[in-house]
Write an enzyme that holds these catalytic residues in place. Structure first.
Site, PDB file in Angstrom:
ATOM      1  N   LEU A  32       0.816  -1.213   0.000  1.00 51.65           N
ATOM      2  CA  LEU A  32       0.000   0.000   0.000  1.00 51.65           C
ATOM      3  C   LEU A  32       0.845   1.255   0.000  1.00 51.65           C
ATOM      4  CD1 LEU A  32      -2.666  -1.061   2.664  1.00 51.65           C
ATOM      5  CD2 LEU A  32      -2.923  -1.069   0.178  1.00 51.65           C
ATOM      6  N   GLY A  45       6.093   3.883   4.660  1.00 57.42           N
ATOM      7  CA  GLY A  45       6.104   4.902   5.689  1.00 57.42           C
ATOM      8  C   GLY A  45       7.432   4.952   6.408  1.00 57.42           C
ATOM      9  N   PHE A  67       8.109   3.851   9.314  1.00 59.17           N
ATOM     10  CA  PHE A  67       8.360   2.595  10.027  1.00 59.17           C
ATOM     11  C   PHE A  67       8.843   1.525   9.070  1.00 59.17           C
ATOM     12  CE2 PHE A  67       7.326   0.103  13.841  1.00 59.17           C
ATOM     13  CZ  PHE A  67       7.335  -1.175  13.329  1.00 59.17           C
ATOM     14  N   GLY A  68       8.299   1.525   7.895  1.00 59.36           N
ATOM     15  CA  GLY A  68       8.617   0.505   6.904  1.00 59.36           C
ATOM     16  C   GLY A  68       7.448   0.348   5.946  1.00 59.36           C
ATOM     17  N   ASP A  87       4.765  13.732  14.157  1.00 62.16           N
ATOM     18  CA  ASP A  87       5.000  13.427  12.733  1.00 62.16           C
ATOM     19  C   ASP A  87       3.710  13.570  11.929  1.00 62.16           C
ATOM     20  OD1 ASP A  87       6.627  12.835  10.591  1.00 62.16           O
ATOM     21  OD2 ASP A  87       6.395  10.672  10.771  1.00 62.16           O
TER      22      ASP A  87
END
Length: 830
Positions: free
Chosen positions: A520, A523, A525-526, A639
């Site tokens: 998808l 980000g 984080f991953g 963020d």
């Protein structure tokens, strides 16, 4: 006299300009051809929305100067041709002409008036109303008196566009297929075709010179059995399917966004592509076929291909390779042969009572299927009663399916497929039973000896520490309790240990082993993948990237924060997974993805009208207010940005990505860190420069998002005098032209006051001094009240970096932002 001459020259100039504009279609941007207005090689048609262009072209990177007539995307930087007329009869020079003939056909001729290509249909003689129009969806249409005589969508070439239909229709005799180019620089008819086959059941097939090279498996009313889950979902969510069960089966896109298309490449692969406005390139969303096992009849008769197998080809139960040596070396030229003959009594028609079925799960069904009217209970008996029947399967959407003779093109799938029952001799199970008894006895003996050894070892050695994943889980819950202690009473604490812990294997299967097709986005984080849990629930799985610089601490932080929060404008956490080095979070699936996917995509901006954008701004404020004031914990997000605002089916916003969030104690209003993390352009100056963060640093980020929502432009977007969005908005505000910042696709004069007020609120949020910014509750009051007597904003902080990039939370989390990398630039509006 001089004045008279000047007037004459002026009139001549006007006449010349008018004549030039009449002959060169770029002046008018015409989208049609009439009897009196043909198209020369130097001219083109442009559809009214500016998406597609029609005219003469030479393929990109071609070493020849051959000219073809076709349709291509106009708004992309890479030449993307979607239809060609004279594919096999190019013109050697630029003398070509596209016109309407006297008999009413569209035709292409060269400089000698020789016919190169024609629609070649029987139509009445052309009239003044006969015209050819390039439609907004890329369809070239020949019409007369509003009656459609011919259209390119009914004669597709290598591309399948939204609104176009492919398939077979016995009522009209149509069989619409895609045909590949011969090469990437040669549009002539290639070797590959792709379309629908209606033999027994509808299937998607790709042929090479009329020989199948890939097939989808039969259609069961919802999906094609045999496609991986990730691609099957395309047909559930992305296509309209019409199946009349009477020789008519049609497929069309369910979306009206024309920046998507399927393309059958010269190598025989069917690519689904969508335009990425960020990278300004086509993104591959799906590839068919996508693996070596997808190749038609990869392993030969009575063999199944499995990516998880080494080697990938394996004979099914009851069969052995004719030459096992070659199979072990990876050579699959020899077929599998039956080990023990079947017991079917052909002479008496006894039905072969000695034969049984071996169940193979999650299979792509073999080719050459036959249909039976038998129900699920009687289906196996029907197969046994037929001596030539070698396998059966049952699907509720199709019914009973039988196979006779060889079983070809079988594949073992990971998450999709259905059960296939292979007919084998009863002796195969007897042999298996004897072996099972022997193996079981051996295993029991080994287990007994191992148990004795373990008991002895336990007396001698101390208890060893728990496995890594168990320690991680224990650490997770301990960390959750540590961070939440003191913020609420024990009676009000959420039962954190009730948070589901998912097994890694379940999440891997649900995402088709984290397939790129299911990805998808990416980000801080991953990567994030779409998955479908065994109960059918759609989820978004966020997988920690090992190269992100983040680890268990950031994951624990996000779990702690979001597991305590319940609000309609916050994304919901469903659970997590910690196994070995794997760190994953499972969220509710947001079908509309993130806000930035709409704001900054010219093809999707109009989906967010002004009312929707206003509701999104208010929803983000309410979610942030809950974080700052109304939740059990006081949380600073740190963020906030458009890509971290997700949209549900109704385009309601939900704040996500809490990996960098900080939990404040009840008496804390501000904190300081030496590790500045976040995204440049959204970070407040006091945080970027000194590491101080508070509610007001989130408010600054929210102000940037407000201005992006209003303008439809990123903060990094440069306007006149190289001003970024904040500087440009400040300049327009000082010039009294704030409303001109609004996105033209949503601007309406009746909303001008509302635009101006929202811009003013955005500028109040991005003021340089944190204490000058309003808190979120005040922002909501400003948004929802009709009072326009708001404070005048002061000059914003204009933050720019010397390097043009976004410091994502993951990639920069381990780095401290240097003052040399960030500067404050004072910009005064004139």
């Amino acid at each position: 006299m001089v004045i008279l001459l000047n007037r004459r020259c002026f009139l001549v100039l006007i006449l010349l300009t008018s004549f030039s504009c009449f002959s060169v279609r770029f002046c008018f941007g015409q989208d049609r051809i009439t009897l009196s207005t043909p198209v020369k090689d130097s001219e083109t048609l442009l559809c009214s929305n500016g998406m597609f262009r029609f005219g003469f072209f030479t393929p990109l990177n071609s070493t020849t100067r051959l000219r073809y007539v076709g349709i291509w995307y106009d708004k992309v930087q890479v030449q993307t041709v979607v239809w060609v007329a004279n594919k096999d009869t190019p013109i050697n020079d630029t003398s070509g002409l596209v016109s309407i003939s006297e008999d009413g056909n569209l035709m292409v001729t060269d400089g000698r008036s020789r016919l190169i290509w024609s629609t070649n249909i029987t139509v009445p003689v052309a009239t003044n109303d006969t015209s050819v129009q390039l439609m907004d969806n890329g369809n070239l249409r020949l019409q007369d008196h509003s009656k459609i005589l011919w259209e390119s969508f009914k004669h597709p070439y290598n591309s399948f566009l939204p609104v176009m239909t492919i398939g077979t229709n016995n009522k009209t005799g149509e069989n619409l297929k895609l045909t590949s180019w011969r090469s990437y620089t040669d549009p002539s008819t290639g070797n590959y075709t792709a379309g629908i086959s209606l033999s027994t059941f509808p299937q998607l097939l790709i042929w090479k010179s009329n020989v199948p090279v890939w097939r989808s498996g039969p259609w069961n009313g919802q999906i094609f059995i045999g496609l991986p889950d990730s691609i099957s979902l395309l047909f559930l969510d992305g296509f309209n399917v019409s199946n009349a069960n009477q020789g008519t089966f049609l497929i069309s896109y369910a979306t009206d966004s024309f920046m998507h298309h399927f393309n059958l490449d010269p190598d025989g692969a069917l690519y689904m592509r969508s335009w990425n406005t960020s990278t300004r390139a086509w993104t591959v969303d799906a590839i068919i076929p996508s693996t070596t096992c997808d190749a038609y009849n990869r392993c030969g008769p009575f063999a199944s291909c499995g990516l998880q197998e080494v080697p990938p080809c394996k004979c099914v139960k009851g069969y052995v390779p004719r030459n096992s040596t070659e199979w072990n070396r990876g050579i699959f030229t020899n077929e599998c042969v039956r080990r023990v003959p079947l017991k079917c009594n052909v002479s008496t028609g006894g039905g072969g009572k000695g034969d049984r079925f071996f169940k193979m799960q999650k299979m792509k069904l073999p080719a050459n299927v036959e249909k039976s009217v038998a129900n699920e209970k009687d289906c196996p008996k029907v197969c046994l009663d037929n001596c030539s029947c070698t396998a059966y399967a049952y699907d509720r959407g199709i019914g009973c399916m039988l196979w006779s003779g060889s079983l070809v093109d079988m594949q073992s799938l990971l998450g999709s497929g259905i059960d296939l029952y292979i007919r084998v001799s009863h002796s195969e199970f007897k042999t298996h039973s004897k072996r099972t008894v022997m193996v079981t006895a051996s295993v029991l003996g080994i287990v007994f000896v191992a148990a004795v050894c373990v008991l002895l070892a336990c007396r001698k050695f101390k208890r060893r520490p728990a496995p890594e994943e168990n320690r991680s889980a224990e650490l997770l819950f301990q960390r959750m309790e540590d961070l939440t202690s003191g913020n609420e009473s024990a009676s009000n604490q959420v039962k954190l240990k009730d948070l589901p812990l998912f097994e890694f294997e379940v999440l891997a299967t649900s995402t088709d082993n984290f397939s790129l097709i299911n990805k998808l986005g990416q980000g801080g984080f991953g990567p994030v993948y779409k998955g479908i849990l065994p109960n059918g629930q759609e989820v978004a799985v966020k997988r920690l990237s090992r190269a992100s610089g983040q680890g268990l601490e950031e994951l624990l932080n996000e779990v702690v924060v979001i597991s305590k929060l319940q609000h309609r404008n916050l994304v919901k956490l469903l659970g997590c997974c910690i196994e070995g080095e794997e760190r994953l979070l499972v969220y509710e699936y947001m079908s509309k993805k993130s806000l930035d996917a709409y704001l900054f995509d010219p093809m999707k901006q109009n989906i967010l009208d002004w009312k929707t954008r206003f509701n999104i701004m208010e929803g983000i404020c309410r979610g942030l207010l809950y974080l700052h004031r109304d939740s059990r914990l006081k949380i600073i997000h740190r963020d906030l940005k458009a890509s971290n605002i997700l949209l549900d089916d109704d385009l309601n916003p939900k704040i996500s990505d809490f990996g960098l969030a900080r939990v404040f104690r009840a008496n804390e209003d501000e904190a300081n860190t030496t590790r500045v993390v976040g995204t440049y352009g959204y970070m407040s100056p006091e945080y970027a420069m000194e590491g101080f963060f508070s509610e007001k640093s989130d408010v600054f980020s929210l102000g940037v998002i407000f201005l992006e929502i209003i303008s439809g432009k990123k903060n990094s977007h440069k306007e006149d005098n190289n001003l970024n969005l904040l500087a440009y908005a400040w300049k327009l505000w000082n010039d009294g032209e704030a409303a001109s910042l609004a996105d033209p696709t949503v601007f309406d004069e009746c909303f001008e006051k509302e635009f101006t007020k929202c811009i003013q609120i955005g500028l109040l949020c991005v003021q340089e001094v944190a204490s000058d910014r309003p808190n979120v509750s005040t922002m909501i009051w400003m948004l929802t009240t009709e009072n326009t007597n708001l404070p005048e904003p002061k000059q914003p902080a204009f933050i720019a970096t010397r390097r043009v990039f976004e410091a994502e939370s993951s990639g920069q989390s381990s780095q401290k932002v240097s003052i040399n990398d960030v500067s404050l630039t004072a910009v005064t509006g004139r």
